[in-house]
Design an enzyme around this catalytic site. Sequence first.
Site, PDB file in Angstrom:
ATOM      1  N   CYS A 149       0.814  -1.213   0.000  1.00 40.68           N
ATOM      2  CA  CYS A 149       0.000   0.000   0.000  1.00 40.68           C
ATOM      3  C   CYS A 149       0.850   1.268   0.000  1.00 40.68           C
ATOM      4  O   CYS A 149       0.619   2.190  -0.782  1.00 40.68           O
ATOM      5  CB  CYS A 149      -0.952  -0.006   1.183  1.00 40.68           C
ATOM      6  SG  CYS A 149      -0.188  -0.378   2.776  1.00 40.68           S
ATOM      7  N   TYR A 150       1.867   1.328   0.868  1.00 37.20           N
ATOM      8  CA  TYR A 150       2.756   2.481   0.857  1.00 37.20           C
ATOM      9  C   TYR A 150       3.479   2.594  -0.480  1.00 37.20           C
ATOM     10  O   TYR A 150       3.689   3.687  -1.012  1.00 37.20           O
ATOM     11  CB  TYR A 150       3.814   2.344   1.963  1.00 37.20           C
ATOM     12  CG  TYR A 150       3.393   2.750   3.347  1.00 37.20           C
ATOM     13  CD1 TYR A 150       2.789   3.984   3.599  1.00 37.20           C
ATOM     14  CD2 TYR A 150       3.640   1.914   4.439  1.00 37.20           C
ATOM     15  CE1 TYR A 150       2.439   4.358   4.888  1.00 37.20           C
ATOM     16  CE2 TYR A 150       3.298   2.288   5.727  1.00 37.20           C
ATOM     17  CZ  TYR A 150       2.694   3.507   5.949  1.00 37.20           C
ATOM     18  OH  TYR A 150       2.358   3.881   7.225  1.00 37.20           O
TER      19      TYR A 150
END
Length: 335
Positions: A149-150
């Site tokens: 996600c990051y």
Amino acid sequence: MTRVAILGGTGYTALELLKILARHSSAKVTAITSRTETSPIREIHPSLAGRFDLSLENLSPQQLKERADVVFCCLPHVASMEAVPGLLEVGLKVIDLSADYRLKDPEVYAKWYGHAHTDAGRLSSAVYGLPELYRDRIRGTNLIANPGCYTSTSILALAPLIQQGLVEPTGIIIDAKSGVSGAGRTPKQNILFAECNESFGAYSVGNHRHQPEIEQILSESSGRNVDVIFTPHLTPMDRGIEATIYAVPKAKATQQELLEVCRAFYQNSPFVRVVDRIPTTKDSAYTNFFDMTIRIVKDRVVILACLDNLIKGASGVAIQNFNLMYGYAETDGLL
């Protein structure tokens, strides 16, 4: 109709996958596995009651092959690399949501994950599952390394400007924040309500595992040696990622010119929204959209970007990858 199995059905990413697959026009979930649970899936995830009449099972690769065409692997890091080879060997396609196949260099993996890679021979052939950059490669593969996600937030925000040579590829600062679901469903002290509610702070400063992934993909896709400082923060909200990114411009450009470069870069990417306003995590929550904008502040380019860490940052992009693998509309099942 493509038969789908979920390997490791108890976590948040499996839950989001099942919600999406329940409305997919061409997918049928035929098996959900667990190494420890045998309960009906509706008892593990009550929101799935009435949607799936399946129980968790501990199935071998051959048993999965008899019931499925593709496996979404939702196992933790290390456990995934132990399971994936057997799945591929019986002829299943695999979309792996762990980090086990994202890094190309097994020594880099060992350094950042603290474990020797036991399937290093497949690292070079696994395709990084970010459709906006690797759509054509995804269509022809049987092993996808789904991004984190990051990393998705950071890479999507920076790729247009780095590839076009509009910002320096070094000296980039990524200041990112995640909701608590990004830490997974397994209980840990730092994500207990009394620990994280009404609190905000950084963690893994200078040694977060996503930093080499960000640098690898941006360097590979741009042909430039990219170097970033990545600092994550835990925020007291359920879901969402927000990143504020600082980069040095290589030439003078207006805010509008940079926005237009990004819009052109993503013109064929249905889930990227390059917006004029400053995005917030609520704008993309529960959707597969990635939102970004740009500001010029003194002598820096400031990129502000948001996505839902469980959907566009995990299960939603996994469905994009599934759609591309099987020739379905990239948007099928996704909001």
